[in-house]
Design a protein around this motif. Structure first.
Motif, PDB file in Angstrom:
ATOM      1  N   MET A  13      -0.491  -3.863   4.326  1.00 55.13           N
ATOM      2  CA  MET A  13      -0.474  -5.186   4.960  1.00 55.13           C
ATOM      3  C   MET A  13      -0.206  -6.282   3.933  1.00 55.13           C
ATOM      4  N   VAL A  14      -0.715  -6.101   2.727  1.00 55.63           N
ATOM      5  CA  VAL A  14      -0.525  -7.098   1.673  1.00 55.63           C
ATOM      6  C   VAL A  14       0.822  -6.919   0.984  1.00 55.63           C
ATOM      7  N   PHE A  15       1.193  -5.669   0.734  1.00 56.58           N
ATOM      8  CA  PHE A  15       2.433  -5.351   0.019  1.00 56.58           C
ATOM      9  C   PHE A  15       3.302  -4.421   0.874  1.00 56.58           C
ATOM     10  N   PRO A  16       3.888  -4.921   1.973  1.00 49.92           N
ATOM     11  CA  PRO A  16       4.634  -4.055   2.891  1.00 49.92           C
ATOM     12  C   PRO A  16       5.851  -3.378   2.256  1.00 49.92           C
ATOM     13  N   ASN A  17       6.411  -3.974   1.223  1.00 50.45           N
ATOM     14  CA  ASN A  17       7.588  -3.391   0.565  1.00 50.45           C
ATOM     15  C   ASN A  17       7.260  -2.817  -0.808  1.00 50.45           C
ATOM     16  N   GLY A  18       5.987  -2.696  -1.107  1.00 54.34           N
ATOM     17  CA  GLY A  18       5.568  -2.112  -2.369  1.00 54.34           C
ATOM     18  C   GLY A  18       5.065  -3.136  -3.367  1.00 54.34           C
ATOM     19  N   ASP A  62       8.267  -7.838  -1.737  1.00 60.35           N
ATOM     20  CA  ASP A  62       8.699  -8.419  -0.467  1.00 60.35           C
ATOM     21  C   ASP A  62       9.749  -9.501  -0.716  1.00 60.35           C
ATOM     22  N   ASP A  63      10.961  -9.305  -0.203  1.00 58.16           N
ATOM     23  CA  ASP A  63      12.032 -10.286  -0.373  1.00 58.16           C
ATOM     24  C   ASP A  63      11.715 -11.614   0.302  1.00 58.16           C
ATOM     25  N   ASP A  64      10.840 -11.609   1.295  1.00 59.34           N
ATOM     26  CA  ASP A  64      10.496 -12.837   2.002  1.00 59.34           C
ATOM     27  C   ASP A  64       9.362 -13.611   1.340  1.00 59.34           C
ATOM     28  N   ALA A  65       8.762 -13.055   0.300  1.00 56.32           N
ATOM     29  CA  ALA A  65       7.676 -13.757  -0.397  1.00 56.32           C
ATOM     30  C   ALA A  65       8.247 -14.965  -1.127  1.00 56.32           C
ATOM     31  N   ASN A  66       7.527 -16.092  -1.057  1.00 49.91           N
ATOM     32  CA  ASN A  66       8.023 -17.264  -1.786  1.00 49.91           C
ATOM     33  C   ASN A  66       7.731 -17.099  -3.273  1.00 49.91           C
ATOM     34  N   ARG A  67       8.315 -17.939  -4.087  1.00 50.52           N
ATOM     35  CA  ARG A  67       8.231 -17.762  -5.547  1.00 50.52           C
ATOM     36  C   ARG A  67       6.806 -17.824  -6.087  1.00 50.52           C
ATOM     37  N   LYS A  68       5.909 -18.535  -5.431  1.00 50.69           N
ATOM     38  CA  LYS A  68       4.523 -18.601  -5.892  1.00 50.69           C
ATOM     39  C   LYS A  68       3.741 -17.346  -5.535  1.00 50.69           C
ATOM     40  N   PRO A  95       5.211   1.406 -10.158  1.00 50.07           N
ATOM     41  CA  PRO A  95       4.855   1.293  -8.734  1.00 50.07           C
ATOM     42  C   PRO A  95       3.397   1.712  -8.532  1.00 50.07           C
ATOM     43  N   VAL A  96       2.648   0.914  -7.776  1.00 50.29           N
ATOM     44  CA  VAL A  96       1.231   1.205  -7.535  1.00 50.29           C
ATOM     45  C   VAL A  96       0.856   0.942  -6.087  1.00 50.29           C
ATOM     46  N   GLU A  97      -0.213   1.601  -5.666  1.00 55.77           N
ATOM     47  CA  GLU A  97      -0.887   1.301  -4.408  1.00 55.77           C
ATOM     48  C   GLU A  97      -2.345   1.077  -4.750  1.00 55.77           C
ATOM     49  N   PHE A  98      -2.960   0.105  -4.117  1.00 57.28           N
ATOM     50  CA  PHE A  98      -4.355  -0.224  -4.392  1.00 57.28           C
ATOM     51  C   PHE A  98      -5.272   0.430  -3.373  1.00 57.28           C
ATOM     52  N   THR A  99      -6.374   0.954  -3.862  1.00 61.26           N
ATOM     53  CA  THR A  99      -7.394   1.545  -2.995  1.00 61.26           C
ATOM     54  C   THR A  99      -8.562   0.575  -2.917  1.00 61.26           C
ATOM     55  N   GLY A 100      -9.256   0.607  -1.795  1.00 59.48           N
ATOM     56  CA  GLY A 100     -10.414  -0.269  -1.631  1.00 59.48           C
ATOM     57  C   GLY A 100     -10.046  -1.730  -1.757  1.00 59.48           C
ATOM     58  N   LEU A 101      -8.884  -2.119  -1.263  1.00 59.12           N
ATOM     59  CA  LEU A 101      -8.392  -3.492  -1.407  1.00 59.12           C
ATOM     60  C   LEU A 101      -9.149  -4.439  -0.475  1.00 59.12           C
ATOM     61  N   THR A 102      -9.549  -5.585  -1.035  1.00 63.20           N
ATOM     62  CA  THR A 102     -10.186  -6.637  -0.240  1.00 63.20           C
ATOM     63  C   THR A 102      -9.480  -7.960  -0.521  1.00 63.20           C
ATOM     64  N   ALA A 103      -9.612  -8.887   0.421  1.00 56.18           N
ATOM     65  CA  ALA A 103      -8.973 -10.198   0.289  1.00 56.18           C
ATOM     66  C   ALA A 103      -9.985 -11.307   0.554  1.00 56.18           C
ATOM     67  N   LEU A 104      -9.781 -12.411  -0.122  1.00 54.37           N
ATOM     68  CA  LEU A 104     -10.610 -13.597   0.065  1.00 54.37           C
ATOM     69  C   LEU A 104      -9.684 -14.803   0.105  1.00 54.37           C
ATOM     70  N   PRO A 105      -9.606 -15.511   1.243  1.00 51.09           N
ATOM     71  CA  PRO A 105      -8.763 -16.711   1.294  1.00 51.09           C
ATOM     72  C   PRO A 105      -9.435 -17.880   0.584  1.00 51.09           C
ATOM     73  N   TRP A 106      -8.617 -18.746  -0.022  1.00 52.27           N
ATOM     74  CA  TRP A 106      -9.125 -19.953  -0.661  1.00 52.27           C
ATOM     75  C   TRP A 106      -8.037 -21.026  -0.629  1.00 52.27           C
ATOM     76  N   PRO A 128       2.196   5.404  -5.546  1.00 50.14           N
ATOM     77  CA  PRO A 128       2.484   5.359  -4.114  1.00 50.14           C
ATOM     78  C   PRO A 128       2.553   6.764  -3.512  1.00 50.14           C
ATOM     79  N   GLY A 129       1.880   6.931  -2.388  1.00 48.53           N
ATOM     80  CA  GLY A 129       1.872   8.208  -1.693  1.00 48.53           C
ATOM     81  C   GLY A 129       0.863   9.205  -2.211  1.00 48.53           C
ATOM     82  N   GLN A 130       0.192   8.900  -3.330  1.00 48.88           N
ATOM     83  CA  GLN A 130      -0.819   9.811  -3.898  1.00 48.88           C
ATOM     84  C   GLN A 130      -2.039   9.824  -2.996  1.00 48.88           C
ATOM     85  N   ASP A 131      -2.731  10.932  -2.953  1.00 45.45           N
ATOM     86  CA  ASP A 131      -3.957  11.038  -2.170  1.00 45.45           C
ATOM     87  C   ASP A 131      -4.961  10.026  -2.703  1.00 45.45           C
TER      88      ASP A 131
END
Length: 144
Positions: A13-18, A62-68, A95-106, A128-131
């Protein structure tokens, strides 16, 4: 409201294109802490677990991500420095995938207009793709 400040979120959800690790995993300096004799800063600790904090810079593919939002910081609360997976790609970034990812808006009000920003934490990172079942969440510090 039952929603915690920091909430779990799927890597996709955070990194749809990696996501690609740029550089190294480094300790987070505690700028509120007293400087050491050599002028360096102590490592910041997680307020909930008491574990040392580490961070890395990630490139959002993500190609749609803005520069910031292309360069994202992800933090880890861990006793030892997290080790990224081996880079087997032809790219200079891992290339990486994060486990136990959490988000905090500010609210980032450092620019001409305030904008919504995100603080990310993870319990680990894998190729990516690793168990991801072997990733362990941080353990709470025992009360003394």
């Amino acid at each position: 409201m039952a929603l915690a400040k920091r909430f779990p979120i799927a890597h996709a959800m955070v990194f749809p294109n990696g996501a690609f690790l740029r550089g190294y995993v480094e300790p987070v300096a505690d700028f509120n802490g007293e400087k050491r004799a050599d002028g360096s800063r102590p490592q910041q600790r997680d307020k909930e677990t008491g574990l040392p904090l580490w961070q890395c810079t990630v490139i959002d593919a993500d190609d749609d991500a803005n520069r910031k939002d292309i360069g994202v910081s992800v933090k880890f609360a861990a006793e030892v420095q997290p080790v990224p997976p081996k880079n087997t790609s032809p790219l200079p970034w891992t290339p990486v995938e994060f486990t136990g990812l959490t988000a905090l808006p500010w609210i980032d009000d450092s620019g001409p207009r305030p904008r919504l920003s995100w603080s990310f934490r993870a319990s680990g990172m894998v190729a990516p793709g690793q168990d991801r079942t072997d990733a362990k969440p941080p353990t709470a510090k025992a009360a003394a």
